[in-house]
Scaffold this active site. Structure first.
Site, PDB file in Angstrom:
ATOM      1  N   SER A   3     -48.917  -8.037 -54.073  1.00 45.53           N
ATOM      2  CA  SER A   3     -47.668  -8.548 -53.602  1.00 45.53           C
ATOM      3  C   SER A   3     -47.647  -9.935 -53.606  1.00 45.53           C
ATOM      4  CB  SER A   3     -47.639  -8.146 -52.058  1.00 45.53           C
ATOM      5  OG  SER A   3     -48.344  -8.936 -51.159  1.00 45.53           O
TER       6      SER A   3
ATOM      7  N   ASP B 203     -46.042  -6.872 -57.198  1.00 46.24           N
ATOM      8  CA  ASP B 203     -45.343  -6.248 -56.427  1.00 46.24           C
ATOM      9  C   ASP B 203     -44.186  -7.363 -55.715  1.00 46.24           C
ATOM     10  OD1 ASP B 203     -44.036  -4.001 -55.307  1.00 46.24           O
ATOM     11  OD2 ASP B 203     -45.671  -4.369 -53.188  1.00 46.24           O
ATOM     12  N   HIS B 204     -43.078  -7.106 -55.674  1.00 44.34           N
ATOM     13  CA  HIS B 204     -42.073  -7.865 -54.841  1.00 44.34           C
ATOM     14  C   HIS B 204     -42.113  -9.230 -54.828  1.00 44.34           C
ATOM     15  CE1 HIS B 204     -40.358  -4.801 -52.082  1.00 44.34           C
ATOM     16  NE2 HIS B 204     -41.550  -4.423 -52.020  1.00 44.34           N
TER      17      HIS B 204
ATOM     18  N   ASP C  88     -37.980  -8.839 -57.528  1.00 43.54           N
ATOM     19  CA  ASP C  88     -37.361  -8.366 -56.039  1.00 43.54           C
ATOM     20  C   ASP C  88     -36.509  -9.516 -55.759  1.00 43.54           C
ATOM     21  OD1 ASP C  88     -36.580  -7.755 -53.742  1.00 43.54           O
ATOM     22  OD2 ASP C  88     -38.801  -7.451 -52.689  1.00 43.54           O
TER      23      ASP C  88
ATOM     24  N   GLU D 116     -35.015  -2.988 -57.257  1.00 43.14           N
ATOM     25  CA  GLU D 116     -34.438  -2.403 -56.399  1.00 43.14           C
ATOM     26  C   GLU D 116     -33.064  -2.872 -56.156  1.00 43.14           C
ATOM     27  OE1 GLU D 116     -35.908  -3.693 -52.180  1.00 43.14           O
ATOM     28  OE2 GLU D 116     -37.164  -2.234 -52.950  1.00 43.14           O
TER      29      GLU D 116
ATOM     30  N   HIS E 259     -41.132   0.103 -45.143  1.00 43.67           N
ATOM     31  CA  HIS E 259     -42.554  -0.687 -45.278  1.00 43.67           C
ATOM     32  C   HIS E 259     -42.871  -0.603 -43.873  1.00 43.67           C
ATOM     33  CE1 HIS E 259     -41.124  -2.747 -49.162  1.00 43.67           C
ATOM     34  NE2 HIS E 259     -42.200  -2.081 -49.312  1.00 43.67           N
TER      35      HIS E 259
ATOM     36  N   HIS F  43     -41.244   3.195 -52.189  1.00 39.34           N
ATOM     37  CA  HIS F  43     -41.797   1.990 -51.363  1.00 39.34           C
ATOM     38  C   HIS F  43     -42.041   2.508 -50.117  1.00 39.34           C
ATOM     39  CE1 HIS F  43     -41.345  -1.837 -54.097  1.00 39.34           C
ATOM     40  NE2 HIS F  43     -41.085  -0.688 -54.713  1.00 39.34           N
TER      41      HIS F  43
ATOM     42  N   ASN G 187     -46.162   3.910 -53.832  1.00 43.00           N
ATOM     43  CA  ASN G 187     -46.754   2.676 -53.398  1.00 43.00           C
ATOM     44  C   ASN G 187     -47.295   2.808 -51.989  1.00 43.00           C
ATOM     45  OD1 ASN G 187     -45.630   1.783 -55.786  1.00 43.00           O
ATOM     46  ND2 ASN G 187     -44.399   0.006 -54.889  1.00 43.00           N
TER      47      ASN G 187
END
Length: 293
Positions: free
Chosen positions: A50, A83-84, A105, A135, A177, A205, A227
């Protein structure tokens, strides 16, 4: 084994109606544990790094290069994914470093800006053969679209995918999350509707808060990439706490990190079994009946 493209792991899972496991790493020890789990089970695995993790390590290259080296040296089919990512420069650095996929993201931006930013970076990545996930809005735990009661609308998701040309879409179906208890209940009807509407794989997620049976039902309904981060971090930390409580005089970190690494390997292997075991006929029939009302 050569690095495996994320696209091949996700598309094969989607076709087989099983989960594509995507587990986050936070340091070398968790990366080693996850690769060990993949080797023990024979299941493919996506290692995720991330943006928060990149910031923790002071830059993209140290942990990313380590993850790529582990993937290339493993007997398992391992992909590496960022990620993100909210910083476009990190997207560019990651692709240059050899990573095959990223999550762009831009979800904190207003919708039109999200579309424009995601579309621009997706085009740039596609020119270099990289796979892109995105997303529509922020994920729960960040006061976003995955907060309780918020759901992705299939028609809006389709418009977003068409406008951005992303390869996979993270959707809001009831997860959040950073959950520390596995109690989330997902909207399987919505998953089925999104699966039938969108031409790209669905990404879940916040899967740490989803119990095993619910994950299986979500995959049967149409979810693909799963994830998981917080749950495995908790396993690692819990093991360290137990070891230090039992042996408070320990000073060599290897003596308490090693059992923690093994604990993560064991739990990750178990989760790989959960995610990659094909749904039963009964599961699929139940998911289909639920989607049809």
């Amino acid at each position: 084994m050569p690095l495996v493209p994320t696209s091949s792991v996700v598309e094969a899972a989607r076709e087989a109606r099983i989960g594509a496991a995507a587990f986050n790493i936070i340091h070398l020890e968790t990366a080693e544990a996850l690769v060990t789990a993949a080797e023990r089970t024979g299941a493919p695995l996506i290692l995720q790094i991330s943006e928060n993790c990149i910031r923790y390590h002071g830059g993209l290259l140290p942990l990313t290069r380590a993850a790529l080296a582990l993937a290339e040296g493993s007997t398992a089919r391992i992909a590496v994914h960022l990620d993100h990512l909210t910083d476009a420069e990190l997207v560019r650095q990651g692709i240059a470093a050899g990573v095959g996929s990223v999550m762009v993201d831009a979800s904190a931006l207003p919708y039109e800006e999200n579309v424009a930013t995601t579309a621009e970076l997706t085009a740039w990545c596609h020119e270099r053969g990289a796979y892109v996930e995105a997303e529509l809005g922020e994920v729960g735990g960040k006061d976003g679209v995955h907060a309780p009661g918020v759901r992705t609308k299939p028609d809006e998701a389709l418009a977003f995918v068409r406008a951005t040309r992303v390869d996979a879409l993270a959707v809001a179906v009831g997860s959040s999350h950073a959950m520390h208890e596995r109690t989330a209940v997902l909207d399987k009807d919505l998953i089925a509707a999104l699966r039938s509407t969108l031409p790209v794989p669905l990404v879940l997620h916040g899967s740490s808060g989803v119990p095993d049976d619910e994950l299986r039902r979500a995959i049967a309904a149409g979810m693909t990439k799963i994830n998981i981060s917080t749950h495995l971090v908790s396993v690692f930390t819990g093991s360290i706490r137990r070891t230090l409580e039992a042996h408070p005089s320990l000073v060599d970190s290897r003596k308490y990190v090693k059992p923690a690494r093994e604990a993560v390997a064991e739990e990750a292997a178990r989760l790989l079994g959960v995610l990659t075991t094909p749904a039963t006929v009964a599961d699929r029939l139940a998911a289909r009946a639920s989607a049809q009302g």
